[in-house]
Design a protein around this motif. Structure first.
Motif, PDB file in Angstrom:
ATOM      1  N   ARG A  66       9.371 -30.187 -56.716  1.00 33.63           N
ATOM      2  CA  ARG A  66       8.777 -29.185 -57.353  1.00 33.63           C
ATOM      3  C   ARG A  66       7.281 -29.580 -58.293  1.00 33.63           C
ATOM      4  N   GLY A  67       7.219 -30.690 -58.232  1.00 29.81           N
ATOM      5  CA  GLY A  67       5.494 -31.041 -59.086  1.00 29.81           C
ATOM      6  C   GLY A  67       5.831 -31.185 -60.874  1.00 29.81           C
ATOM      7  N   ALA A  68       7.514 -31.392 -61.317  1.00 30.99           N
ATOM      8  CA  ALA A  68       7.976 -31.429 -61.920  1.00 30.99           C
ATOM      9  C   ALA A  68       7.443 -33.301 -62.704  1.00 30.99           C
ATOM     10  N   ALA A  89      12.314 -43.046 -50.481  1.00 30.82           N
ATOM     11  CA  ALA A  89      11.888 -42.352 -49.449  1.00 30.82           C
ATOM     12  C   ALA A  89      11.203 -40.899 -49.088  1.00 30.82           C
ATOM     13  N   GLU A  90      11.043 -40.036 -50.213  1.00 31.41           N
ATOM     14  CA  GLU A  90      10.590 -38.871 -50.172  1.00 31.41           C
ATOM     15  C   GLU A  90       9.225 -39.159 -50.711  1.00 31.41           C
ATOM     16  N   ASP A  91       9.220 -40.502 -51.507  1.00 27.10           N
ATOM     17  CA  ASP A  91       7.417 -40.588 -52.202  1.00 27.10           C
ATOM     18  C   ASP A  91       7.477 -40.081 -53.325  1.00 27.10           C
ATOM     19  N   LEU A  92       8.546 -39.629 -53.829  1.00 25.94           N
ATOM     20  CA  LEU A  92       8.759 -39.190 -54.787  1.00 25.94           C
ATOM     21  C   LEU A  92       8.326 -40.273 -56.287  1.00 25.94           C
ATOM     22  N   ALA A  93       7.461 -39.163 -57.375  1.00 20.70           N
ATOM     23  CA  ALA A  93       8.116 -40.590 -58.850  1.00 20.70           C
ATOM     24  C   ALA A  93       9.056 -40.697 -59.806  1.00 20.70           C
ATOM     25  N   LEU A  94       9.819 -40.971 -59.873  1.00 24.35           N
ATOM     26  CA  LEU A  94      11.308 -40.900 -61.118  1.00 24.35           C
ATOM     27  C   LEU A  94      11.054 -41.673 -61.682  1.00 24.35           C
TER      28      LEU A  94
END
Length: 270
Positions: A66-68, A89-94
């Protein structure tokens, strides 16, 4: 708050329980709960979100989509590794850290939203974990916790396991977090506007036996409990799990269809 030796011992035992089995084989069943939590609290782009007891990352990933700006903590390294691979895998930053719910590695008032889905409810020290949730949430920020209810299917399953293999001394029922008044008391005077919604997530299995065997093989609490029993004890535990699933089955002969009840409790940090 100080941590007593008893709580430290209990925390270590629980960490070993959740490191046993293969929770990744079970985790997918709770994805809808995490998605509901993120939707219910209204995670928005740019929000700073902490997912406490993230496991394989469900809430943190849902928030990041969601862009958080999403962070997560857990005390099982293998689960964090899976969360990292999923994010890649989803190219998301955590931002993921190995830590206890009772000792969050973040400064006071760091987050706009502090969340946990089927996570913090399994902490060793409920009061300390609740205090940490409040501590790291900014004033006016929101807290949201999704937990299995004591009267629902998973509450019944955990109760069944506890009758066969009693929990260690000092352990509190995790499903306490599935009652709004208990969570309100745990969060204390640092919050206001406490409220809750109750929902169910529908699960499907080939039959009641398949449910029991899946959880006895992979779910940490049932896997660890079965390991403490002799052959007859394990057979009795399995029989009761099969019976519990059969009693909830709504499949009408087309597999086992089980509705698992959970409650989302929310509050605003004062």
């Amino acid at each position: 708050m100080t941590t007593t030796p008893q709580m430290t011992e209990l925390r270590d035992k629980q960490q070993k329980v959740w490191s046993s089995g293969d929770y990744n084989r079970i985790a997918a069943l709770t994805v809808p709960v995490s998605e509901h939590l993120v939707e219910h609290v209204g995670v928005a782009p740019g929000a700073r979100v902490l997912d406490v007891a993230t496991g394989t990352g469900h809430v943190a990933l849902a928030a990041a989509r969601r862009g958080a700006t999403a962070s997560g903590i857990d005390y099982v390294p293998a689960l964090l590794d899976i969360a990292r691979r999923r994010a890649e895998a989803e190219d998301l930053a955590l931002d993921l850290s190995e830590a206890d719910a009772e000792a969050l590695p973040h400064p006071d008032e760091s987050f706009d939203l502090v969340l946990s889905a089927i996570g913090v409810m399994f902490s060793a020290d409920h009061s300390r974990a609740a205090a940490e949730l409040v501590r790291v949430c900014r004033p006016g920020g929101r807290l949201g916790v999704a937990s299995w209810t004591p009267e629902g299917f998973i509450g019944g399953m955990l109760g069944t396991v506890g009758r066969h293999a009693p929990p260690p001394p000092g352990a509190q029922p995790p499903t306490r977090w599935g009652t709004e008044s208990v969570v309100a008391e745990l969060l204390g005077d640092g919050v206001e506007d406490v409220g809750s919604v109750t929902a169910t997530v529908r699960q499907r299995f080939a039959d009641a036996d398949a449910f029991a065997d899946l959880f006895l093989t992979y779910y940490g609490p049932t896997f660890a409990a079965a390991g403490r029993l002799d052959e007859d004890g394990r057979a009795a535990l399995r029989a009761d799990l099969v019976g519990l699933a059969a009693s909830y089955d709504q499949g009408n002969g087309d597999g086992a269809v089980l509705d698992w009840e959970y409650r989302i409790v929310t509050a605003t940090r004062r």
